[in-house]
Design a protein around this motif. Sequence first.
Motif, PDB file in Angstrom:
ATOM      1  N   THR A  27       0.831  -1.200   0.000  1.00  0.00           N
ATOM      2  CA  THR A  27       0.000   0.000   0.000  1.00  0.00           C
ATOM      3  C   THR A  27       0.874   1.263   0.000  1.00  0.00           C
ATOM      4  N   LEU A  28       0.276   2.382  -0.380  1.00  0.00           N
ATOM      5  CA  LEU A  28       1.007   3.643  -0.387  1.00  0.00           C
ATOM      6  C   LEU A  28       1.462   4.043   1.014  1.00  0.00           C
ATOM      7  N   ILE A  29       0.647   3.716   2.013  1.00  0.00           N
ATOM      8  CA  ILE A  29       1.008   4.032   3.399  1.00  0.00           C
ATOM      9  C   ILE A  29       2.239   3.237   3.817  1.00  0.00           C
ATOM     10  N   THR A  30       2.284   1.966   3.426  1.00  0.00           N
ATOM     11  CA  THR A  30       3.435   1.126   3.749  1.00  0.00           C
ATOM     12  C   THR A  30       4.684   1.647   3.054  1.00  0.00           C
ATOM     13  N   ARG A  50       5.280   4.649   2.099  1.00  0.00           N
ATOM     14  CA  ARG A  50       5.665   5.913   2.742  1.00  0.00           C
ATOM     15  C   ARG A  50       6.377   5.654   4.073  1.00  0.00           C
ATOM     16  N   MET A  51       5.863   4.731   4.861  1.00  0.00           N
ATOM     17  CA  MET A  51       6.480   4.422   6.165  1.00  0.00           C
ATOM     18  C   MET A  51       7.885   3.842   5.983  1.00  0.00           C
ATOM     19  N   ILE A  52       8.039   2.921   5.038  1.00  0.00           N
ATOM     20  CA  ILE A  52       9.350   2.311   4.790  1.00  0.00           C
ATOM     21  C   ILE A  52      10.321   3.371   4.271  1.00  0.00           C
ATOM     22  N   SER A  53       9.852   4.203   3.352  1.00  0.00           N
ATOM     23  CA  SER A  53      10.704   5.271   2.811  1.00  0.00           C
ATOM     24  C   SER A  53      11.149   6.235   3.904  1.00  0.00           C
ATOM     25  N   ASN A 102       8.683   9.777  -1.781  1.00  0.00           N
ATOM     26  CA  ASN A 102       7.779   8.871  -1.065  1.00  0.00           C
ATOM     27  C   ASN A 102       7.533   9.338   0.366  1.00  0.00           C
ATOM     28  N   THR A 103       8.555   9.893   0.994  1.00  0.00           N
ATOM     29  CA  THR A 103       8.408  10.402   2.360  1.00  0.00           C
ATOM     30  C   THR A 103       7.431  11.578   2.384  1.00  0.00           C
ATOM     31  N   TYR A 104       7.539  12.455   1.387  1.00  0.00           N
ATOM     32  CA  TYR A 104       6.613  13.585   1.284  1.00  0.00           C
ATOM     33  C   TYR A 104       5.202  13.111   0.957  1.00  0.00           C
ATOM     34  N   GLY A 105       5.096  11.980   0.259  1.00  0.00           N
ATOM     35  CA  GLY A 105       3.779  11.466  -0.105  1.00  0.00           C
ATOM     36  C   GLY A 105       3.118  12.214  -1.246  1.00  0.00           C
ATOM     37  N   VAL A 106       3.923  12.745  -2.173  1.00  0.00           N
ATOM     38  CA  VAL A 106       3.404  13.474  -3.322  1.00  0.00           C
ATOM     39  C   VAL A 106       3.788  12.713  -4.590  1.00  0.00           C
ATOM     40  N   LYS A 107       2.814  12.525  -5.470  1.00  0.00           N
ATOM     41  CA  LYS A 107       3.092  11.828  -6.721  1.00  0.00           C
ATOM     42  C   LYS A 107       3.820  12.773  -7.668  1.00  0.00           C
ATOM     43  N   ILE A 108       5.057  12.398  -8.012  1.00  0.00           N
ATOM     44  CA  ILE A 108       5.868  13.175  -8.939  1.00  0.00           C
ATOM     45  C   ILE A 108       6.468  12.197  -9.944  1.00  0.00           C
ATOM     46  N   ASN A 109       6.256  12.467 -11.218  1.00  0.00           N
ATOM     47  CA  ASN A 109       6.800  11.631 -12.276  1.00  0.00           C
ATOM     48  C   ASN A 109       8.160  12.158 -12.707  1.00  0.00           C
ATOM     49  N   PHE A 110       8.858  11.355 -13.485  1.00  0.00           N
ATOM     50  CA  PHE A 110      10.147  11.776 -14.012  1.00  0.00           C
ATOM     51  C   PHE A 110      10.350  11.167 -15.389  1.00  0.00           C
ATOM     52  N   ILE A 111      11.293  11.736 -16.123  1.00  0.00           N
ATOM     53  CA  ILE A 111      11.681  11.165 -17.396  1.00  0.00           C
ATOM     54  C   ILE A 111      13.155  10.802 -17.308  1.00  0.00           C
TER      55      ILE A 111
END
Length: 191
Positions: free
Chosen positions: A2-5, A7-10, A54-63
Motif C-alpha cells: 500500500t502507499l502508506i506502507t 511511505r512508512m518504509i521510505s 515517497n516520504t513527502y507522499g506526493v506523486k511526482i513523475n520523471f523522465i
Amino acid sequence: MTLITVRMISKFIFHKVLGWKLVGDFPRDLKKYVVIGAPHTSWKDFPIAILARNTYGVKINFIGKASLFKPPFGFIFRALGGSPVDRSKSTNKVEAIVNLFNQHDEFRLALSPEGTRAKITEWKTGFYYIAKGANVPVVMFAFDFENKQIIVAPPYYLTDNMNKDMNHIYDFYRDIKGAKPELFYVPPKQK
C-alpha cells in the motif's frame, strides 16, 4: 504494498537509516508543476529523490534516457513513475511534455536542469520552456549532501523575463553542495 506502507518504509530508510532530513514541502494545493532537482552529480541522487518523494507522499513523475527503461530493470523505473525519452530522435520534447501537462488533471514532473551527472558549463533550459508552455510554476528541489538534507523551495511562477527567472533559480542552488561538489556548476548572474 500500500502507499502508506511505502511511505512508512521510505521515511524509515530516509530518516533513520540514511540520516537525511527534509526542509520545506511540495505544494499540496497545486496539481501541476515542474520540479527541478540539482545538483545532479551522483547515482545516489536518484534513490534519495525517490525516498524523499515517497516520504513527502506526493506523486511526482520523471523522465529518463530510454536505455534505463529496457529489460531487465526497465519495469522498475516505470513502476517508480518514470517515462523514457529517446534522445536520439529530433522530436520536440518540450512540446510533447507540455502536451502531457495538458492531458492530465494532475501532473508533476521532475527534471534535472543539468541533464547529466557530468560536469557541465551550461544548464539545459527545457524545464523553463516546459513550465512556460504548460503555464505551471517551477518548484526547486536541492540535494544538499553537505548537510544531508533535501530542500524544497516554494513554487516560483515564471515571469516574462528569462534572465530574472534564471537568476532566481541559480541563486537558490548557488551554495548547495552535491555528492560530488566539483561536478556542480551554477552559472553566474545574468544581466
